[in-house]
Structure formats: structure tokens, C-alpha cells
Design an enzyme around this catalytic site. Structure first.
Site, PDB file in Angstrom:
ATOM      1  N   VAL A  13       0.871  -1.167   0.000  1.00 45.33           N
ATOM      2  CA  VAL A  13       0.000   0.000   0.000  1.00 45.33           C
ATOM      3  C   VAL A  13       0.905   1.213   0.000  1.00 45.33           C
ATOM      4  O   VAL A  13       2.081   1.138   0.355  1.00 45.33           O
ATOM      5  CB  VAL A  13      -0.979   0.022   1.201  1.00 45.33           C
ATOM      6  N   SER A  14       0.362   2.363  -0.391  1.00 43.75           N
ATOM      7  CA  SER A  14       1.196   3.538  -0.627  1.00 43.75           C
ATOM      8  C   SER A  14       1.576   4.322   0.611  1.00 43.75           C
ATOM      9  O   SER A  14       2.509   5.106   0.579  1.00 43.75           O
ATOM     10  CB  SER A  14       0.496   4.475  -1.610  1.00 43.75           C
ATOM     11  N   ALA A  15       0.842   4.169   1.708  1.00 39.65           N
ATOM     12  CA  ALA A  15       1.116   4.995   2.883  1.00 39.65           C
ATOM     13  C   ALA A  15       0.946   4.175   4.158  1.00 39.65           C
ATOM     14  O   ALA A  15       0.206   3.189   4.190  1.00 39.65           O
ATOM     15  CB  ALA A  15       0.178   6.195   2.906  1.00 39.65           C
ATOM     16  N   GLN A  17      -2.573   3.427   5.484  1.00 45.15           N
ATOM     17  CA  GLN A  17      -3.441   2.530   4.730  1.00 45.15           C
ATOM     18  C   GLN A  17      -3.264   1.112   5.261  1.00 45.15           C
ATOM     19  O   GLN A  17      -2.249   0.787   5.852  1.00 45.15           O
ATOM     20  CB  GLN A  17      -3.095   2.579   3.240  1.00 45.15           C
TER      21      GLN A  17
END
Length: 191
Positions: A9-11, A14
């Protein structure tokens, strides 16, 4: 012959639950999970995955956007896997790199994924520009100068009080205090 999952996931805020649920059904032997942007391949778990995989292993991903955000990065990763005789399966796009058709479709989806990311970034830039035109301010608001600034700073400069005491009296944190002091010195005027 291991079945390995890669989840990204990007962050950090998340969560990976959705991808984990999807891949759990495959009874994988090992997972590599990380929370970091996919804008490049400088990712610790991706590197560990690439070092871990061996001939006849299969890497499973929920979608190609989890593996790479640029077509170039995606194709480089796929090539490295192929050089190790490792298969790649993307569940969302139903891609299997063991076939020429699968590799072709992977290239197309990689290009589409990159286009999607570029469109998102372009819309974001346009939204910020439109907000600025409307007068929207970005960043933290500037702290107003405390009424007692001059007297407290005078005491501090004369070494009658410590910087910590000056910060307490002005109700400023360390970063704001020193930033304002530097602005004052640089401009020779109170901020």
C-alpha cells in the site's frame, strides 16, 4: 517451488487487509508486505522478495499497480523474475507471465497503470492550482507575533532568561521560536 505473495500500500496509514484476504485463499508459503509508495523500486520488501525468490517459484500480486507504478519498473521487475525462472501472477488482471500472451498483456496493463498514475498527479496539480487561484493557503498558518515578543527576546538576548524560559513565556515550540528569531535577525525587524 514456493508460492510467494507481495503486498503493498502507498502509505503507512493505509491497511493491507484487502490484499491479504485475496492472497490468503492461495495458501502462500511466504508474504512480503510493505507500506511505501510504488513510484520507484527502492523498497526494502521488494528487494528482499527479489533476493528470496528461486527458480520455479511463483510470485502472486493482487494487481500490477501493487508491484510497480511505471511501465519501465514493471518490465524490469518482470525481466529479473524471468531471469531467475520465477513466474508472476497478477490476480486482478488475470496475468500469468509464463505465456507470451501473458507477458504482452502485462506490458499493456503496465502502461495503463502508469497512465493512471500520471493522470492522478495531473488532476492533483490542477486542483492545487485552482485552489490557489481561489485564495486557498497551503501549509501551516503563520503564528502571530506574541505581544510580549520584544521584551522577552530582549531578556533572552541579555542572557537574563534561558531560551527555554523565553519559549515558555511566548508559548512557542522550539522550532517556531528559533525560526522567528532567525527571521528577526535576517530582516532586522520583528516578524
Amino acid at each position: 517451488m514456493s508460492k510467494i505473495g507481495y503486498i503493498r500500500v502507498s502509505a503507512t496509514d493505509q491497511n493491507t487487509d484487502r490484499q491479504e484476504m485475496i492472497l490468503k485463499e492461495l495458501n502462500l508459503d511466504k508474504y512480503f508486505i510493505e507500506k511505501i509508495s510504488g513510484k520507484n523500486t527502492d523498497r526494502s520488501q521488494l528487494k528482499r522478495l527479489m533476493e528470496y525468490v528461486r527458480e520455479s517459484d511463483t510470485v502472486y500480486i493482487e494487481s500490477i499497480s501493487r508491484l510497480a507504478r511505471s511501465t519501465k519498473d514493471l518490465l524490469n521487475i518482470v525481466q529479473q523474475l524471468q531471469e531467475k525462472s520465477v513466474e508472476l501472477v497478477s490476480l486482478k488482471e488475470n496475468i500469468d507471465t509464463t505465456t507470451p500472451q501473458g507477458r504482452f498483456v502485462l506490458t499493456i496493463f503496465g502502461a495503463l497503470s502508469e497512465l493512471e498514475r500520471e493522470n492522478i498527479l495531473q488532476r492533483q496539480k490542477e486542483g492545487i492550482a485552482a485552489a490557489k487561484i481561489k485564495g486557498k493557503k497551503f501549509g501551516r498558518p503563520k503564528v502571530d507575533k506574541p505581544k510580549e515578543w520584544d521584551s522577552v527576546i530582549g531578556l533572552w538576548q541579555e542572557k537574563k532568561i534561558t531560551a527555554v524560559e523565553a519559549m515558555r513565556r511566548l508559548n512557542l515550540n522550539r522550532g517556531t521560536f528559533y525560526r522567528r528569531v532567525n527571521e528577526y535577525r535576517r530582516n532586522k525587524v520583528p516578524y
